[in-house]
Design an enzyme around this catalytic site. Structure first.
Site, mmCIF file in Angstrom:
data_model
loop_
_atom_site.group_PDB
_atom_site.id
_atom_site.type_symbol
_atom_site.label_atom_id
_atom_site.label_comp_id
_atom_site.label_asym_id
_atom_site.label_seq_id
_atom_site.Cartn_x
_atom_site.Cartn_y
_atom_site.Cartn_z
ATOM 1 N N TYR A 189 0.799 -1.232 0.000
ATOM 2 C CA TYR A 189 0.000 0.000 0.000
ATOM 3 C C TYR A 189 0.827 1.275 0.000
ATOM 4 C CZ TYR A 189 -2.749 -3.588 2.550
ATOM 5 O OH TYR A 189 -3.346 -4.742 2.975
ATOM 6 N N CYS A 219 14.837 -11.375 -1.615
ATOM 7 C CA CYS A 219 15.363 -11.212 -2.964
ATOM 8 C C CYS A 219 14.294 -10.571 -3.824
ATOM 9 C CB CYS A 219 15.767 -12.559 -3.537
ATOM 10 S SG CYS A 219 17.037 -13.303 -2.541
HETATM 11 N N1 LLP Z 1 -14.817 -5.306 9.910
HETATM 12 C C1 LLP Z 1 -14.632 -5.804 8.690
HETATM 13 C C2 LLP Z 1 -15.714 -6.509 8.037
HETATM 14 C C3 LLP Z 1 -13.392 -5.655 8.045
HETATM 15 O O1 LLP Z 1 -13.232 -6.149 6.840
HETATM 16 C C4 LLP Z 1 -12.343 -4.987 8.698
HETATM 17 C C5 LLP Z 1 -11.045 -4.830 8.068
HETATM 18 C C6 LLP Z 1 -12.573 -4.491 9.992
HETATM 19 C C7 LLP Z 1 -13.823 -4.661 10.565
HETATM 20 C C8 LLP Z 1 -11.515 -3.794 10.808
HETATM 21 O O2 LLP Z 1 -11.061 -2.641 10.201
HETATM 22 P P1 LLP Z 1 -9.963 -1.759 10.982
HETATM 23 O O3 LLP Z 1 -10.615 -1.187 12.207
HETATM 24 O O4 LLP Z 1 -8.856 -2.669 11.329
HETATM 25 O O5 LLP Z 1 -9.556 -0.716 10.006
HETATM 26 N N2 LLP Z 1 -4.513 -5.190 5.465
HETATM 27 C C9 LLP Z 1 -4.981 -3.817 5.431
HETATM 28 C C10 LLP Z 1 -6.257 -3.655 6.204
HETATM 29 C C11 LLP Z 1 -7.373 -4.521 5.688
HETATM 30 C C12 LLP Z 1 -8.638 -4.299 6.452
HETATM 31 C C13 LLP Z 1 -9.584 -5.400 6.201
HETATM 32 N N3 LLP Z 1 -10.811 -5.290 6.906
HETATM 33 C C14 LLP Z 1 -3.886 -2.904 5.993
HETATM 34 O O6 LLP Z 1 -2.874 -3.419 6.437
HETATM 35 O O7 LLP Z 1 -4.033 -1.695 5.972
#
Ligand code: LLP
Length: 441
Positions: A343, A370
C-alpha cells in the site's frame, strides 16, 4: 537533512527515551529485549491494548446504551494471548476463518460472542463455525445464506445472522481497504436493490434467524463524517425494511476502520469523541425515522492494537550509491511487514540507541528478501554513522503485520513478545527453520 522539530516524534505516549537516550516501549528499554529475544521482534504493550478496549467499550455504551457491543476485528492480529485479553476485557470478536475461530477457541474465548465474516465461506467453514457455536454469521451473499440454512437445518439449529450491506460510501482511504462502495466484492448493495432482495430471502428461510444488518465501509479512516453518513444510510435502510417487509432489525453493526497514526503528519483520532458524535447523530436519525435504534456493534481492529506494537530490527548492510541513494538493510522486511510493498504505507522508523542527530542522512530502509520491492520505508532520517549491529524500531506495527506476515524466501516469522508492568513474556514463539519444513513430505 531534517530540521530538529521534525527529526524525531515519538508518535504514541507509550514510547519514551530514557536518560541515556534509549528508546523504550511501555517503559522497557528496547535493547534489553533485542538481547533477550533476538531480532526481528514484534513487541506489544499489553496495557495499551487493554486501555483501547476499555475506551471503546465505555464510549460505545455511553453512545448507544448498555447492550451495545465492541467486536475486535481479529484479522488485525490473531493469536491466542490476544483472544484471552479480549475475553478478559469483555469484548466480542470478528473472525474470518477457521484458523481464527480455532485460535479463539483455544484461548477459551466464548464463541457466542464471535461474529463470522468472509465473502466466501466454504461448506467446511460453515459447518465448522456452526459446530463450534459461533454466535452470529455475517452473511455476504445469497449462496452463503442458502448453504447456512441447509447446514443449520441438518443440525436442527436456527443460526443467527446479520446481512452484510453495501451502503455506497466512499471512505476516502487507499483502494485496497475501501469496501463500502457499490462495486465492492463485499455484501449486497442498497442501491441495486440486492440488499432488499437478500433481506427477503433471509426472512423466508426456516433455519435462519435474521438479527439485522452489518456494514464496513473501509479502513484507516480519519473523517468522522464517513461514519455519520454510514449511520444515516444504514438506519434509513433499517426503516425501509421495517416499512416494506415488516422486519424490525434488532442489531446493526457499523463496522470498524478508525485510522491510526503511523507518522507525525497524521492526526490522532479521539475514539471516544468520534463514537459519541456518531451515537448522537444515529439517535437523532432514528428519531427522525421514527424507529427504535437497534443494538449497535462496532468492529475496530487496527485502532485496538496498532500503536500498542512496534517491530525491532538489527541493521545489516549499509550501502551508499554516490549520487543516487543510500540503503540500510535490516534483518526483516516484507515478510514481517508487507504494508509498504502493498500500500505504500508510511512509517516512522527510529534508531533505538539515541535520537536522530541533527546531522543525519536520508536513507531507504529495506528488507532482506530477494525482491527490489522489499522496502520498509524510503527517505528515513538516520544517523550518518549507522552501522551493522545497530537497532532500529519501526513504530505502529501492532495491526496487520504479524497477521500478514509470510515465509517468502523461507524466512521464519519473528516471535511476538508482550510487555506488561515492566516485564516481558512470549505470546507467540518465533518460527524455526524446522517449523518451515515441517509440512514437507
Ligand atoms: N470489519 C470488517 C468486516 C473488516 O473487513 C475490517 C477490516 C474491519 C472490521 C476492521 O477494520 P480496521 O478497524 O482494522 O480498520 N490489510 C490492510 C487492512 C485490511 C482491512 C480489512 N478489513 C492494511 O494493512 O491496511
Amino acid at each position: 537533512m531534517i530540521t530538529t522539530a521534525k527529526r524525531e516524534r515519538l508518535i504514541c505516549e507509550n514510547l519514551t527515551r530514557d536518560t541515556a537516550g534509549e528508546l523504550c516501549l511501555a517503559g522497557v528499554p528496547l535493547s534489553s529485549l533485542a538481547k533477550e529475544y533476538g531480532t526481528p521482534l514484534y513487541l506489544y504493550d499489553e496495557e495499551r491494548i487493554r486501555e483501547r478496549c476499555k475506551t471503546y467499550l465505555s464510549a460505545v455504551r455511553a453512545a448507544f446504551g448498555e447492550n451495545s457491543q465492541v467486536l475486535y476485528a481479529s484479522k488485525a492480529a490473531s493469536f491466542k494471548r490476544l483472544y484471552e485479553i479480549m475475553k478478559d476485557e469483555g469484548m466480542g470478536i470478528d473472525v474470518v476463518s477457521r484458523g481464527e475461530i480455532y485460535t479463539a477457541r483455544l484461548a477459551g474465548f466464548p464463541l457466542c460472542r464471535a461474529y463470522f465474516h468472509s465473502n466466501n465461506k466454504t461448506d467446511e467453514d460453515i459447518t465448522y463455525a456452526i459446530d463450534a457455536g459461533v454466535g452470529c454469521f455475517v452473511v455476504d451473499n445469497a449462496e452463503e445464506l442458502y448453504a447456512i440454512n441447509e447446514m443449520a437445518g441438518e443440525r436442527k439449529v436456527k443460526q443467527k445472522v446479520l446481512l452484510r450491506i453495501t451502503p455506497g460510501i466512499d471512505p476516502h482511504t487507499y483502494a485496497a481497504v475501501a469496501t463500502g462502495k457499490v462495486d465492492s466484492k463485499f455484501g449486497s448493495a442498497i442501491e441495486t436493490g440486492q440488499a432488499k432482495e437478500i433481506t427477503e430471502l433471509a426472512l423466508s428461510l426456516p433455519s435462519i434467524d435474521l438479527l439485522g444488518f452489518h456494514c464496513h465501509v473501509g479502513s484507516q479512516i480519519f473523517d468522522a463524517d464517513v461514519y455519520l453518513s454510514t449511520g444515516d444510510i444504514m438506519l434509513s435502510f433499517v426503516a425501509d425494511m421495517q416499512r416494506e417487509l415488516g422486519f424490525t432489525a434488532r442489531e446493526l453493526d457499523i463496522g470498524g476502520g478508525l485510522g491510526v497514526r503511523y507518522v507525525a503528519d497524521q492526526p490522532t483520532v479521539d475514539i471516544e469523541k468520534t463514537v459519541l458524535t456518531v451515537g448522537e447523530s444515529m439517535r437523532k436519525r432514528a428519531r427522525e425515522l421514527d424507529i427504535e435504534l437497534p443494538k449497535i456493534a462496532l468492529e475496530p481492529g487496527r485502532s485496538i492494537v496498532a500503536d500498542a506494537g512496534l517491530t525491532l530490527y538489527t541493521v545489516g548492510t549499509v550501502k551508499r550509491i554516490p549520487g543516487y541513494k543510500s540503503y540500510v538493510s535490516v534483518d526483516g522486511g516484507m515478510t514481517d511487514n508487507p504494508r509498504y510493498a502493498l500500500y505504500g504505507s508510511p512509517y516512522t522508523i527510529l534508531p533505538v540507541m539515541g535520537e536522530i542527530p541533527p546531522e543525519n542522512e536520508q536513507m531507504s530502509v529495506v528488507g532482506r528478501c530477494c525482491e527490489s520491492g522489499d522496502i520498509l520505508q524510503e527517505n528515513v532520517p538516520l544517523p550518518k554513522d549507522i552501522k551493522r549491529g545497530d537497532l532500529l524500531a519501526c513504530l505502529t506495527t501492532g495491526a496487520y503485520h504479524y497477521s500478514m506476515a509470510s515465509n517468502y524466501n523461507k524466512i521464519t516469522r519473528p516471535p511476538v513478545v508482550m510487555l506488561k508492568d515492566g516485564q516481558s513474556y512470549i505470546a507467540v514463539r518465533g518460527e524455526t527453520v524446522e517449523d518451515l519444513a515441517s509440512h514437507d513430505v
